[in-house]
Design a protein around this motif. Structure first.
Motif, PDB file in Angstrom:
ATOM      1  N   HIS A 425       0.809  -1.224   0.000  1.00 55.89           N
ATOM      2  CA  HIS A 425       0.000   0.000   0.000  1.00 55.89           C
ATOM      3  C   HIS A 425       0.842   1.273   0.000  1.00 55.89           C
ATOM      4  CE1 HIS A 425      -3.351  -2.721   1.202  1.00 55.89           C
ATOM      5  NE2 HIS A 425      -4.000  -1.893   0.411  1.00 55.89           N
ATOM      6  N   ALA A 652      -0.805  -1.705   8.853  1.00 49.49           N
ATOM      7  CA  ALA A 652      -1.425  -2.982   8.495  1.00 49.49           C
ATOM      8  C   ALA A 652      -1.411  -3.810   9.770  1.00 49.49           C
ATOM      9  CB  ALA A 652      -0.630  -3.669   7.392  1.00 49.49           C
ATOM     10  N   GLU A 712      -3.923   5.773   7.711  1.00 52.38           N
ATOM     11  CA  GLU A 712      -4.504   4.799   6.771  1.00 52.38           C
ATOM     12  C   GLU A 712      -4.381   3.412   7.398  1.00 52.38           C
ATOM     13  OE1 GLU A 712      -2.939   5.186   2.764  1.00 52.38           O
ATOM     14  OE2 GLU A 712      -3.357   3.071   2.364  1.00 52.38           O
ATOM     15  N   HIS A 714      -5.172  -0.761   7.443  1.00 53.51           N
ATOM     16  CA  HIS A 714      -5.539  -1.989   6.728  1.00 53.51           C
ATOM     17  C   HIS A 714      -5.566  -3.132   7.733  1.00 53.51           C
ATOM     18  CE1 HIS A 714      -5.062   0.023   2.866  1.00 53.51           C
ATOM     19  NE2 HIS A 714      -4.029   0.625   3.412  1.00 53.51           N
ATOM     20  N   HIS A 715      -6.573  -3.966   7.611  1.00 55.68           N
ATOM     21  CA  HIS A 715      -6.728  -5.054   8.582  1.00 55.68           C
ATOM     22  C   HIS A 715      -6.507  -6.409   7.939  1.00 55.68           C
ATOM     23  CE1 HIS A 715      -8.454  -2.524  11.714  1.00 55.68           C
ATOM     24  NE2 HIS A 715      -9.153  -1.931  10.785  1.00 55.68           N
TER      25      HIS A 715
END
Lengths: 779, 285
Positions: A425, A652, A712, A714-715
């Motif tokens: 990302h 993340a 930002e 992310h999972h």
């Protein structure tokens, strides 16, 4: 509440429903300790001197001022640890003969109003003969240093040592050794609501109710009852709405002991609301550590051996219940982090000084050890000439279960995967091109990675390993469905902003087929909730959540039995959903509320096969699990001023099953905001004589919304068997990972100057000083 | 209440206020306007005035007006009054640029321009503006009125030429000449914090070179002031990087920096170099 209705096959778990606790809070209907009125108000008189002998306390005429001399029979706070060469030290509730830090409580003024108490406190004269103070842990370790407690002549009160048998041989065969010192300066957790306490005396029973802003109501009851020598059940502790704690509210403070003592003595109500200055001086400090770290790497940049000397400045006293071992011992046990180093040598000491006592703060030692270890990985990457992500790829744990050098078992997680997710990302090649271009224009951009493990949801075995006299860990949850079908879940855990009333309701709702808003989670009251340990160590969702699931499963079984009787169908054919018990494949159904009435009022219909009532208890005491994440920061460093601007922050993360994504995101956001404060801004500063120079929010600088970038997120969800709900803890990761990512990014930005910043916070002044000395050397 | 006990007096007119100040000034009396500096200091009991003379009800002090080439700012005019230009052209733009650096929005709606001047914090933006532009401070007392020039007004850290019976009723700011250039740059650690160093520069350009340069520094020394050495480096020179660099260097060399936990002398000198050059860079349209 705008919650979509539950459709068939949909679960409440996994949905971002709005927090059930918020309507009251946003409408000003919350209940906070400082809202309570009292007949008596207390103002504490605090030591202006870091170290000294109390010569005289001058009390104004007709004033009610309590000093140590009045407290005969009150025991000192003396937390105990049965391991690690622990030297127990006693903290008197009011300083008796000596004072050991600026802000220590010397006297309590009692008056009819806050205003009067302030004015009287102003006129109390404390005469102290000053003695030499020591505020720095390394100075406290030096020969001839002032002794803070006579029981510990060398000022070390806890010491952990670990050395794996293969360490010396592994280190000797290393290709590359990298050694450096990492410094973490002292911080204050700065919850929005500072401390406050209120006590009320019940003349009929002789009981006292202490309402206070705590993370651990039952432990507060236990501790105060022990210190005052009263039965626990004579004390009720209530934690109403609590405006943040972050660990600062999980240690016993002498102020609450005095409030309970006063309520019994005056047979009346007594209150105290802390001001910010008191909080910054005396409300527990954290993370004052120096770590000397050495990594041994093989020729492929694999970390083979790790050694560390950890010095934690624990302040003047040892906090209850964790003891001051919490920082040095956690640092020792978890330092190797998510990397596969099996050879380990560590000495970790807790050193007493004439400063405010240390208490746990979100992440405890892990923001510091993660920062140190992630600096090591970046330094090694630079030495081997590879990208920081590459060295992490080579070293991260990737087989599970993994047994660490310190004996911890790492359950299924996604260290490598979250790293790759973050890299994907962030678009690293594009960043490197932009960085190169910017450098040509005199702008210094940097990227920093931080990969880490976050030990969460650990039960009593983990705490027992520390040798704690009072060993927390398990949780009980009692669930009762009342005759009208409403559900009450009473929990020993005690949330203070985490949204647990919502997430536990989601877990329970899925089992028993009612909506979360029909489930009231009751917590923070020792008269109402079963004994439990409170909310800290990223444990509540895992452990109270697990106990809630167990209790809810039992209740479900019972409801199915009742439904089976009333619907004349096999329990296996009945589903509970949407507030109804339904027989699959038929149109036969019954409202759960109707069944609840029958469970209380029509028990004769069950032929003695079902016990009356609808209450079930669940208990859970897991071994623990590890969440993990990769944080990435992109910063721009202004080399003329030393200012750091965070351009982008990306995460993340993997905390197992996410019960409520909105709440999980909020936890990560808040932790990162604090981590950014730790990395760049927040520093408690003492003068050499022990004066605190940062006792207002003009000097101690938590980040504001302007300093925190858009984050930002992310999972990834790894379902580990270590947690029965499959949820892992998520409370501390943001705070743990952020400082390392930011500091690594600063170092990456400044790589052309060939300097290293190994200190948090990296203030602009320090960055400039480092740049200046590098340029002077070059010249 | 956190502060030590005090008595609050509420005059309706300037005359009433100066009468009260004549009486209570010598007995630890202080003027209360917006209270954004005084009240926090009182809450820490670092200031313990026995009397507060609250001038918020004195209507005649709430005005901003222009008289010829002077902007007159009354004692209870809030910082927020400057969010939008109160004067034409560069003057209005300069004030609305600077005001956004003063603390945070709620504080700007309450704190006052003249209160900042009277408080004389070395890191105050308005004190820097007053020093750089050569403001005049109008002080009234029962004894009469006098006008004090900025260079005589600021004496040191939170110390001014005002006598204990004098009320700062008005600050007169000279309006920037037409076609003036200005540039402002402030360095602090968080948005809204006190300046660790800041610079305000103004000048005109005649025949392609800098004329009438003014370089003011704040937050760096015990009081804000113009730096003649930096102005000399600008005067008569073309607008170019080399000129700005020389002026910034001159400013850094000229100052006698204050030291605190945020910045030692050496770092403050470096910041002065940076803020001066950046203020100059921002002055170029």
């Amino acid at each position: 509440m705008s919650v979509p209705t539950q459709g068939s096959g949909m679960t409440w778990v996994g949905r971002s429903i709005r927090r059930l606790e918020d309507p009251a809070l946003v409408a000003g209907q919350g209940h906070f300790t400082a809202d309570l009125q009292a007949a008596h108000w207390v103002r504490f008189v605090r030591s202006p001197v870091a170290s000294g002998r109390i010569d005289r306390i001058g009390v104004p005429p007709n004033a009610n001022v309590i000093t140590a001399a009045d407290l005969a029979g009150v025991k000192p706070i003396k937390p105990m640890l049965h391991k690690f060469s622990y030297v127990p030290v006693a903290q008197p509730v009011l300083a008796a003969d000596v004072v050991r830090f600026v802000g220590e409580v010397v006297a309590a003024v009692v008056a009819a109003s806050k205003e009067e108490a302030e004015d009287i406190a102003d006129r109390v004269e404390i005469e102290i003969v000053p003695l030499t103070a020591v505020t720095d842990a390394r100075r406290a370790l030096a020969a001839g240093a002032p002794v803070v407690h006579p029981e510990a002549p060398g000022n070390v009160i806890v010491e952990g040592r670990i050395k794996t048998p293969d360490f010396d041989a592994t280190r000797a065969s290393a290709h590359t050794l990298i050694q450096f010192e990492a410094h973490s300066r002292r911080q204050n957790a700065t919850p929005l609501e500072a401390r406050a306490g209120h006590t009320a005396y019940d003349g009929a029973t002789g009981r006292v109710t202490l309402t206070c802003t705590t993370q651990m109501p039952h432990l507060t009851r236990t501790a105060i009852a022990d210190v005052l020598g009263m039965p626990e059940s004579d004390l009720r502790v209530i934690a109403p709405d609590v405006g943040g704690g972050f660990g600062q509210k999980m240690s016993l403070t002498p102020e609450y002991v005095i409030l309970v003592w006063l309520a019994r003595r005056l047979r009346s109500s007594v209150a105290w609301t802390e001001d910010r200055r008191e909080n910054l001086m005396a409300g527990f400090h954290s993370r004052d550590q120096v770590i000397t770290l050495e990594g041994a790497f093989d020729k492929d940049a694999r970390l083979t051996a790790l050694s560390a000397d950890i010095i934690a400045n624990v302040g003047a006293y040892s906090c209850f219940p964790t003891t001051c071992g919490v920082e040095p011992l956690m640092a020792m046990a978890e330092l190797p982090g998510p990397y596969q180093a099996q050879a380990y040598d560590c000495v970790s000491r807790g050193v007493v000084t004439h400063t405010c006592p240390m208490g746990p703060y979100r992440g405890v030692s892990r923001p510091v050890i993660t920062f140190a270890l992630e600096r090591l990985m970046d330094k090694a990457a630079a030495r081997f000439g590879i990208e920081p992500i590459e060295i992490r790829r080579r070293n991260l744990i990737d087989r599970f279960p993994y047994k660490s050098a310190t004996g911890l078992t790492f359950d299924e997680a996604s260290y490598r995967q979250t790293l790759e997710m973050a890299v994907e990302h962030i678009d690293l090649p594009a960043f490197r091109a932009r960085q190169k271009q910017a450098r040509a224009e005199g702008r210094y951009l940097g990227i920093g990675f931080s990969t880490f493990s976050e030990r969460t949801g650990y039960g009593s075995p983990a705490f027992a390993a520390r040798g704690m006299e009072i060993t927390p860990g398990w949780e009980n949850v009692e669930i009762t469905m009342d005759p009208s079908g409403l559900v009450e879940a009473r929990i020993g855990s005690s949330p203070h902003g985490q949204g647990l009333r919502t997430t536990l309701a989601q877990i329970i709702a899925d089992e028993i087929g009612v909506e979360p808003r029909q489930i009231r989670v009751v917590h923070g009251d020792t008269d109402r909730a079963p004994y439990g340990w409170g909310t800290f160590a990223s444990r509540s969702l895992v452990i109270a959540g697990g106990a809630s699931l167990i209790a809810a499963q039992k209740l479900r079984t019972k409801l199915l039995k009742i439904a089976s009787h009333l619907l004349e169908a096999s329990a296996a054919d009945i589903v509970l959903e949407g507030g109804m018990a339904k027989v699959s494949g038929t149109d036969r159904s019954l409202p759960i509320a109707t069944m609840a009435r029958q469970a209380y009022y029509q028990t004769h219909r069950f032929n003695g096969e079902i016990d009356p009532g609808l209450t079930e208890i669940g208990a859970y005491d897991p071994a623990g699990t590890f969440s993990n994440a990769c944080h990435v920061a992109i910063v721009q460093v202004d080399i003329e001023t030393g200012h750091v601007a965070i351009e982008k922050f990306l995460v993340a993360e993997d905390a197992g099953r996410i019960i409520n994504p909105m709440i999980a995101d909020g936890q990560v956001h808040g932790g990162i905001a604090q981590g950014i404060g730790n990395a760049l801004l927040e520093e408690i500063v003492y003068s050499d004589t022990g004066d605190i120079l940062t006792s207002t929010l003009a000097d101690y600088l938590p980040p504001t919304a302007r300093e925190v970038p858009v984050i930002e997120l992310h999972h990834m969800e790894t379902y580990s068997d270590a947690s029965i709900t499959k949820a892992k803890g998520v409370g501390e990761g943001g705070a743990i990972g952020a400082p390392a990512a930011v500091i690594n990014a600063i170092n990456d930005a400044l790589a052309p100057f060939n300097i290293e910043i190994d200190e948090i916070p990296a203030t602009p002044r320090k960055i400039r000083a480092t740049l200046r000395s590098a340029m002077e050397k070059r010249a | 209440m956190k502060p030590a006990p005090f008595v609050r007096h509420v005059p309706a007119t300037v005359g009433g206020a100066t009468d009260m100040l004549a009486e209570f000034g010598p007995q630890d009396g202080r003027i209360l306007a917006g209270g954004q500096s005084l009240v926090p200091i009182m809450a820490f009991r670092m200031a313990r005035p026995a009397h507060l003379i609250d001038i918020n009800g004195v209507a005649e002090l709430a005005r901003v007006s222009r008289i010829d080439n002077t902007l007159s700012i009354g004692a209870t005019v809030r910082h927020a009054a400057f969010h939008r230009p109160v004067a034409d052209a560069e003057m209005g733009r300069m004030l609305s640029t600077v005001v956004r650096h003063i603390a945070h929005y709620p504080i700007r709606t309450r704190g006052t321009f003249c209160g900042s001047i009277a408080h004389a914090d070395p890191a105050s933006e308005w004190c820097l503006v007053a020093s750089t532009l050569g403001a005049e401070m109008v002080a009234r007392s029962k004894r009469g009125q006098r006008v004090i020039a900025a260079e005589d007004f600021f004496e040191g850290i939170m110390s001014t030429a005002l006598a204990e019976d004098e009320l700062l009723t008005e600050v007169r700011l000279p309006i920037l000449p037409s076609q003036a250039h200005f540039g402002f740059y402030e360095f602090n650690r968080r948005a809204g914090d006190f300046a660790i160093a800041m610079a305000l520069v103004t000048y005109r350009v005649t025949d392609g070179v800098i004329a009438e340069p003014r370089v003011g520094l704040g937050g760096a020394e015990a009081r804000p002031r113009r730096i003649p050495e930096a102005e000399a480096a600008l005067k008569g020179r073309p607008l170019e990087a080399k000129t700005f660099q020389a002026a910034a260097e001159a400013a850094a060399q000229a100052i006698d920096p204050i030291e605190d936990i945020q910045a030692d002398a050496e770092y403050r000198r470096e910041l002065v170099r940076a803020v001066t050059r950046r203020a100059l860079e921002r002055s170029v349209p």
